[in-house]
Write a protein that holds these residues in place. Structure first.
Motif, PDB file in Angstrom:
ATOM      1  N   GLN A 311       8.165   0.444  13.050  1.00  0.00           N
ATOM      2  CA  GLN A 311       8.423   0.731  11.638  1.00  0.00           C
ATOM      3  C   GLN A 311       7.515   1.831  11.078  1.00  0.00           C
ATOM      4  OE1 GLN A 311      11.021  -1.142  10.147  1.00  0.00           O
ATOM      5  NE2 GLN A 311      11.185  -1.606  12.321  1.00  0.00           N
ATOM      6  N   LEU A 312       6.677   2.430  11.902  1.00  0.00           N
ATOM      7  CA  LEU A 312       5.663   3.363  11.398  1.00  0.00           C
ATOM      8  C   LEU A 312       6.229   4.659  10.829  1.00  0.00           C
ATOM      9  CD1 LEU A 312       2.823   3.033  14.067  1.00  0.00           C
ATOM     10  CD2 LEU A 312       2.764   2.298  11.686  1.00  0.00           C
ATOM     11  N   ASP A 316      10.449   5.544   3.999  1.00  0.00           N
ATOM     12  CA  ASP A 316       9.950   4.830   2.822  1.00  0.00           C
ATOM     13  C   ASP A 316       8.509   4.352   2.980  1.00  0.00           C
ATOM     14  OD1 ASP A 316      10.809   3.137   4.832  1.00  0.00           O
ATOM     15  OD2 ASP A 316      11.133   1.459   3.465  1.00  0.00           O
ATOM     16  N   ILE A 317       7.931   4.440   4.203  1.00  0.00           N
ATOM     17  CA  ILE A 317       6.555   3.989   4.376  1.00  0.00           C
ATOM     18  C   ILE A 317       5.663   5.088   4.940  1.00  0.00           C
ATOM     19  CG2 ILE A 317       7.092   1.532   4.616  1.00  0.00           C
ATOM     20  CD1 ILE A 317       6.315   3.476   7.712  1.00  0.00           C
ATOM     21  N   ARG A 318       6.159   6.306   5.040  1.00  0.00           N
ATOM     22  CA  ARG A 318       5.374   7.383   5.630  1.00  0.00           C
ATOM     23  C   ARG A 318       4.126   7.644   4.789  1.00  0.00           C
ATOM     24  NH1 ARG A 318       9.124  11.966   7.240  1.00  0.00           N
ATOM     25  NH2 ARG A 318       9.761  10.335   8.694  1.00  0.00           N
ATOM     26  N   GLN A 323      -3.673   3.773   8.870  1.00  0.00           N
ATOM     27  CA  GLN A 323      -4.011   2.588   8.099  1.00  0.00           C
ATOM     28  C   GLN A 323      -3.163   2.484   6.838  1.00  0.00           C
ATOM     29  OE1 GLN A 323      -6.182   0.084   9.109  1.00  0.00           O
ATOM     30  NE2 GLN A 323      -5.086  -0.921   7.444  1.00  0.00           N
ATOM     31  N   GLY A 324      -2.914   3.633   6.207  1.00  0.00           N
ATOM     32  CA  GLY A 324      -2.069   3.635   5.017  1.00  0.00           C
ATOM     33  C   GLY A 324      -0.653   3.169   5.336  1.00  0.00           C
ATOM     34  N   ALA A 325      -0.127   3.606   6.487  1.00  0.00           N
ATOM     35  CA  ALA A 325       1.219   3.194   6.891  1.00  0.00           C
ATOM     36  C   ALA A 325       1.257   1.694   7.177  1.00  0.00           C
ATOM     37  CB  ALA A 325       1.658   3.979   8.128  1.00  0.00           C
ATOM     38  N   LEU A 326       0.228   1.192   7.858  1.00  0.00           N
ATOM     39  CA  LEU A 326       0.182  -0.236   8.156  1.00  0.00           C
ATOM     40  C   LEU A 326       0.069  -1.073   6.881  1.00  0.00           C
ATOM     41  CD1 LEU A 326      -2.171  -0.240  11.283  1.00  0.00           C
ATOM     42  CD2 LEU A 326       0.280  -0.715  11.241  1.00  0.00           C
TER      43      LEU A 326
END
Length: 341
Positions: A311-312, A316-318, A323-326
């Protein structure tokens, strides 16, 4: 309530059913199984077994096939080394227990003659259903082609018929798994009479034990089609006073293996539910959680999102950092969990 009070209540319940109406016990038998109400003798045996365990911390691990259970245990127990093989289907996912032992060893239980008979019967039911669905698909596709003016029934046509029939049966997990497993059993060259002498494994270290186990539980292993469960003993400090139960999942195609899985889960102090981040908390996961908490008596669940690396890179999560992505994925999954539950 203490164990003696529970036993007395259970005994009175069964005595009432027997005295009130002998036929009532038969009618209620499916409900007793569904809600995990054991016979008094079995319940007393379970209490005694718990006492004899010296209160080992019992940890269950549940999740659908390919959810990442083996990867999780390899990371926690074996520092990431692939000691426990990954399963491809519910049939290849042997029930596995991990406990402390003085040597690196394992005890393998194979399918009994009755187990093999049940698998064969389910495989035959699959073949029957497959032929029925092929007939339906043939008529449907033939009519569709006639309407479109394509009357040639070539190799591609019959290939589409077979694909359609198999797609229809994909939801019948028990029959599909049994059919696949019976094919493996039929193609194996194992001497069934010699199985009892093949169940005890000894190795000098974890890596060597993993090589031996691969022949019993890994996809393509010589004895894999016939392996039902494996009890592994390891001289590792991380396993002192702990027993880990890696289940093939509930609604197991093999009834006798599911019965043992259910019995083991009843004695667990905590159960890890492993759910892939890409399909987090599916309907199947929710059903398993409900069954464990309401019917098997487990009081505490820990929900684990596996395969987070897949999911990295979603838009929508980039994030500028890993650490920010997680953190973003964790937040998204947490909100989804709360909304779902």
């Amino acid at each position: 309530m203490n164990p003696q009070q529970v036993l007395e209540l259970n005994r009175r319940l069964h005595l009432w059913m027997e005295n009130y109406n002998p036929e009532l016990a038969k009618d209620l038998a499916p409900l007793l199984r569904k809600h995990a109400i054991d016979r008094t003798e079995d319940l007393e045996t379970a209490f005694n077994a718990l006492a004899e365990e010296n209160r080992l911390l019992q940890i269950g691990v549940v999740g659908r096939v390919k959810a990442g259970k083996s990867s999780l245990l390899n990371a926690l127990v074996f520092d990431g080394h692939a000691i426990l093989p990954r399963a491809a289907t519910p049939m290849t996912a042997a029930l596995t227990t991990l406990t402390y032992g003085d040597t690196f060893s394992a005890e393998v239980e194979f399918y009994s003659a009755a187990d093999r008979e049940n698998i064969q019967q389910d495989a035959l039911r699959y073949e029957q259903r497959y032929q029925e669905e092929k007939t339906k698909a043939l008529e449907t596709l033939r009519l569709r082609r006639q309407r479109s003016g394509h009357l040639v029934e070539d190799e591609g046509f019959y290939s589409d018929v077979e694909k359609s029939a198999r797609r229809t049966l994909m939801g019948e997990h028990t029959l599909v798994a049994a059919h696949e497993q019976w094919q493996h059993i039929s193609q194996s060259n194992v001497d069934l009479a010699a199985l009892d002498s093949l169940g005890s494994l000894q190795a000098p270290d974890a890596a060597a034990l993993a090589i031996l186990l691969s022949d019993y539980v890994a996809v393509g292993g010589n004895y894999m089609p016939l392996t039902k469960s494996v009890d592994i003993l390891l001289p590792l400090d991380s396993l002192r006073n702990v027993r880990i139960i890696d289940t093939p999942g509930l609604n197991d195609p093999v009834q006798s293996r599911e019965e043992r899985t259910t019995a083991l889960l009843k004695s667990c102090d905590v159960v890890f539910i492993v759910s892939p981040a890409g399909q987090f908390l599916s309907e199947q996961d929710i059903e398993v959680m409900s069954r464990i908490t309401k019917k098997e008596g487990v009081q505490e669940l820990i929900l684990i999102a596996s395969q987070v690396d897949s999911q990295l890179y979603g838009s929508d999560i980039r994030q500028p950092t890993l650490q920010g992505a997680l953190d973003k994925i964790t937040q998204t999954l947490s909100v989804h969990m709360v909304d779902t539950l």
